[in-house]
Scaffold this motif. Structure first.
Motif, PDB file in Angstrom:
ATOM      1  N   ALA A   4       0.815  -1.219   0.000  1.00 42.45           N
ATOM      2  CA  ALA A   4       0.000   0.000   0.000  1.00 42.45           C
ATOM      3  C   ALA A   4       0.850   1.272   0.000  1.00 42.45           C
ATOM      4  O   ALA A   4       0.294   2.376   0.099  1.00 42.45           O
ATOM      5  CB  ALA A   4      -0.920  -0.012   1.220  1.00 42.45           C
ATOM      6  N   GLU A  47       2.715   2.379   2.365  1.00 36.23           N
ATOM      7  CA  GLU A  47       2.567   3.039   3.665  1.00 36.23           C
ATOM      8  C   GLU A  47       3.830   2.792   4.491  1.00 36.23           C
ATOM      9  O   GLU A  47       4.506   1.773   4.317  1.00 36.23           O
ATOM     10  CB  GLU A  47       1.363   2.443   4.424  1.00 36.23           C
ATOM     11  CG  GLU A  47       0.027   2.728   3.797  1.00 36.23           C
ATOM     12  CD  GLU A  47      -0.499   4.125   4.099  1.00 36.23           C
ATOM     13  OE1 GLU A  47       0.012   4.770   5.038  1.00 36.23           O
ATOM     14  OE2 GLU A  47      -1.433   4.558   3.395  1.00 36.23           O
ATOM     15  N   LYS A  82      -8.502   0.628   6.066  1.00 39.90           N
ATOM     16  CA  LYS A  82      -8.361   1.585   4.952  1.00 39.90           C
ATOM     17  C   LYS A  82      -7.146   1.245   4.092  1.00 39.90           C
ATOM     18  O   LYS A  82      -7.191   1.347   2.870  1.00 39.90           O
ATOM     19  CB  LYS A  82      -8.184   3.008   5.503  1.00 39.90           C
ATOM     20  CG  LYS A  82      -9.493   3.679   5.830  1.00 39.90           C
ATOM     21  CD  LYS A  82      -9.287   5.169   6.067  1.00 39.90           C
ATOM     22  CE  LYS A  82     -10.550   5.776   6.629  1.00 39.90           C
ATOM     23  NZ  LYS A  82     -10.288   6.919   7.496  1.00 39.90           N
ATOM     24  N   ILE A  83      -6.074   0.843   4.773  1.00 40.55           N
ATOM     25  CA  ILE A  83      -4.863   0.471   4.027  1.00 40.55           C
ATOM     26  C   ILE A  83      -5.161  -0.742   3.146  1.00 40.55           C
ATOM     27  O   ILE A  83      -4.801  -0.783   1.968  1.00 40.55           O
ATOM     28  CB  ILE A  83      -3.690   0.191   5.008  1.00 40.55           C
ATOM     29  CG1 ILE A  83      -3.322   1.480   5.749  1.00 40.55           C
ATOM     30  CG2 ILE A  83      -2.489  -0.382   4.277  1.00 40.55           C
ATOM     31  CD1 ILE A  83      -2.309   1.287   6.879  1.00 40.55           C
ATOM     32  N   SER A 138      -8.078  -1.633   2.023  1.00 43.71           N
ATOM     33  CA  SER A 138      -8.987  -1.207   0.934  1.00 43.71           C
ATOM     34  C   SER A 138      -8.225  -0.539  -0.193  1.00 43.71           C
ATOM     35  O   SER A 138      -8.587  -0.684  -1.366  1.00 43.71           O
ATOM     36  CB  SER A 138     -10.010  -0.185   1.430  1.00 43.71           C
ATOM     37  OG  SER A 138     -10.760  -0.740   2.430  1.00 43.71           O
ATOM     38  N   SER A 139      -7.161   0.182   0.164  1.00 44.09           N
ATOM     39  CA  SER A 139      -6.397   0.853  -0.894  1.00 44.09           C
ATOM     40  C   SER A 139      -5.685  -0.176  -1.773  1.00 44.09           C
ATOM     41  O   SER A 139      -5.449   0.065  -2.954  1.00 44.09           O
ATOM     42  CB  SER A 139      -5.409   1.863  -0.296  1.00 44.09           C
ATOM     43  OG  SER A 139      -4.269   1.190   0.202  1.00 44.09           O
ATOM     44  N   VAL A 140      -5.348  -1.328  -1.198  1.00 46.41           N
ATOM     45  CA  VAL A 140      -4.726  -2.385  -2.016  1.00 46.41           C
ATOM     46  C   VAL A 140      -5.785  -3.090  -2.868  1.00 46.41           C
ATOM     47  O   VAL A 140      -5.556  -3.418  -4.028  1.00 46.41           O
ATOM     48  CB  VAL A 140      -3.978  -3.412  -1.114  1.00 46.41           C
ATOM     49  CG1 VAL A 140      -3.456  -4.586  -1.932  1.00 46.41           C
ATOM     50  CG2 VAL A 140      -2.838  -2.727  -0.365  1.00 46.41           C
ATOM     51  N   GLY A 198      -8.610  -1.772  -3.989  1.00 50.89           N
ATOM     52  CA  GLY A 198      -9.156  -0.887  -5.019  1.00 50.89           C
ATOM     53  C   GLY A 198     -10.559  -1.316  -5.367  1.00 50.89           C
ATOM     54  O   GLY A 198     -11.352  -1.619  -4.471  1.00 50.89           O
ATOM     55  N   ASP A 199     -10.878  -1.402  -6.671  1.00 51.93           N
ATOM     56  CA  ASP A 199     -12.230  -1.863  -7.020  1.00 51.93           C
ATOM     57  C   ASP A 199     -12.217  -3.317  -7.491  1.00 51.93           C
ATOM     58  O   ASP A 199     -13.126  -3.763  -8.178  1.00 51.93           O
ATOM     59  CB  ASP A 199     -12.894  -0.914  -8.040  1.00 51.93           C
ATOM     60  CG  ASP A 199     -11.999  -0.702  -9.241  1.00 51.93           C
ATOM     61  OD1 ASP A 199     -11.034  -1.478  -9.391  1.00 51.93           O
ATOM     62  OD2 ASP A 199     -12.269   0.232 -10.021  1.00 51.93           O
TER      63      ASP A 199
END
Ligand code: PXL
Length: 281
Positions: free
Chosen positions: A149, A151, A171-172, A174-176, A178-179
């Motif tokens: 991510a 981070e 959240k981290i 979720s950022s990996v 994506g959709d």
């Protein structure tokens, strides 16, 4: 007939990790492991002295021969790589053998406790980030999740006792994701009191608690990923599989620390393997 998993990982003489862990765990769970070594090591690289025989030159023969023999796998499960080119190879292997029903589990082995393993550089990690996108499920530890991510691990873990820590990790993750529909099972989320494994799936987060025994051990990430692979191939949900892996490792680590131990040697998991047995009778 047993399901089969192509396991692309190293064979380490000491460390109770990688292929050694995967072969034992998958077999007792009724899955037949087909081993494709990335490297053969005297012992895992955490030991001060180790020798690694890089198996790269032989790996393309596995695709060639296995295709000629019409090999087919219910899962492709990858782990430790000896160099960045092997990450491309694994991507190719997945493309060659993936069918609609194939489970692709990428364990993005790179680092632990905020530090890259000695064979890993930034460019290898960049390639692993791309490889992870091909997976149905990945099993990073928290350090590896932070790398995926972009981070800062130290910064993230400095917040470990704040009430929003789990949300922050969500959240981290979720950022990996994506959709995409990628599932992420994250190990080693530590707070003052407990250590947790997390599962992030379709926007949901679940955490599985364990006691802390003070040390991290070689091979536990590989045992974890192997149980998740075996669980999924046996029709368990990702949540049930992560729960099973968490409970197994907690019992194993509690036993390991009763006797003198070293982190590099790994955990006393062999005597507990029977508990993972899944009967097909
Ligand atoms: O368990 C991760 C791992 C796998 N294989 C080798 C390693 C390590 C971690 O150090 O050195 C060879």
């Amino acid at each position: 007939m047993n399901k089969t998993a192509a396991v692309i990982n190293d064979l380490s003489g000491f460390g109770k990790c990688s292929l050694c862990a995967a072969i034992g765990v998958l077999s007792v769970m009724g899955v037949s492991p087909c081993a494709l070594p990335t490297a053969i090591l005297t012992n895992q690289t955490g030991y001060q002295n180790h020798y690694s025989f890089d198996f790269s030159g032989n790996m393309p023969k596995y695709i060639e021969m296995w295709k000629k023999n019409n090999a087919s796998f219910d899962a492709v499960y990858s782990g430790y790589v000896a160099n960045k080119e092997q990450v491309d190879f694994i991507g190719e292997f997945i493309d060659e053998f993936r069918k609609p029903s194939t489970l692709v589990l990428v364990d993005p082995v790179m680092a632990d406790n905020g530090r890259l393993y000695s064979a890993y550089g930034k460019d290898t990690c960049e390639k692993i980030k791309e490889l992870a996108k091909k997976a149905d499920i990945i099993t990073p530890n928290l350090t590896e999740l932070c790398i995926l991510a972009d981070e800062d691990y130290e910064l993230v873990t400095s917040n470990s006792n704040s009430p929003d820590y789990f949300q922050q990790i969500g959240k981290i993750a979720s950022s990996v994701v994506g959709d995409s529909s990628l599932k992420i099972a994250v190990t080693g989320i530590k707070t003052d009191k407990f250590i947790y494994n997390g599962l992030f799936e379709r926007g949901n987060a679940e955490f599985f608690k364990s006691n802390i025994y003070g040390t991290s051990f070689s091979g536990t990430g590989d045992i974890f990923a192997s149980i998740v692979c075996g669980g999924l191939l046996n029709g368990l949900s990702a949540s049930q599989s992560v729960q099973k892996a968490t409970a197994f490792l907690e019992e194993v680590i509690a036993d390991t620390v009763k006797e003198p131990y070293t982190s590099n040697y790994g955990v006393n998991y062999e005597k507990f393997l029977h508990k993972l047995h899944i009967s097909k009778e």
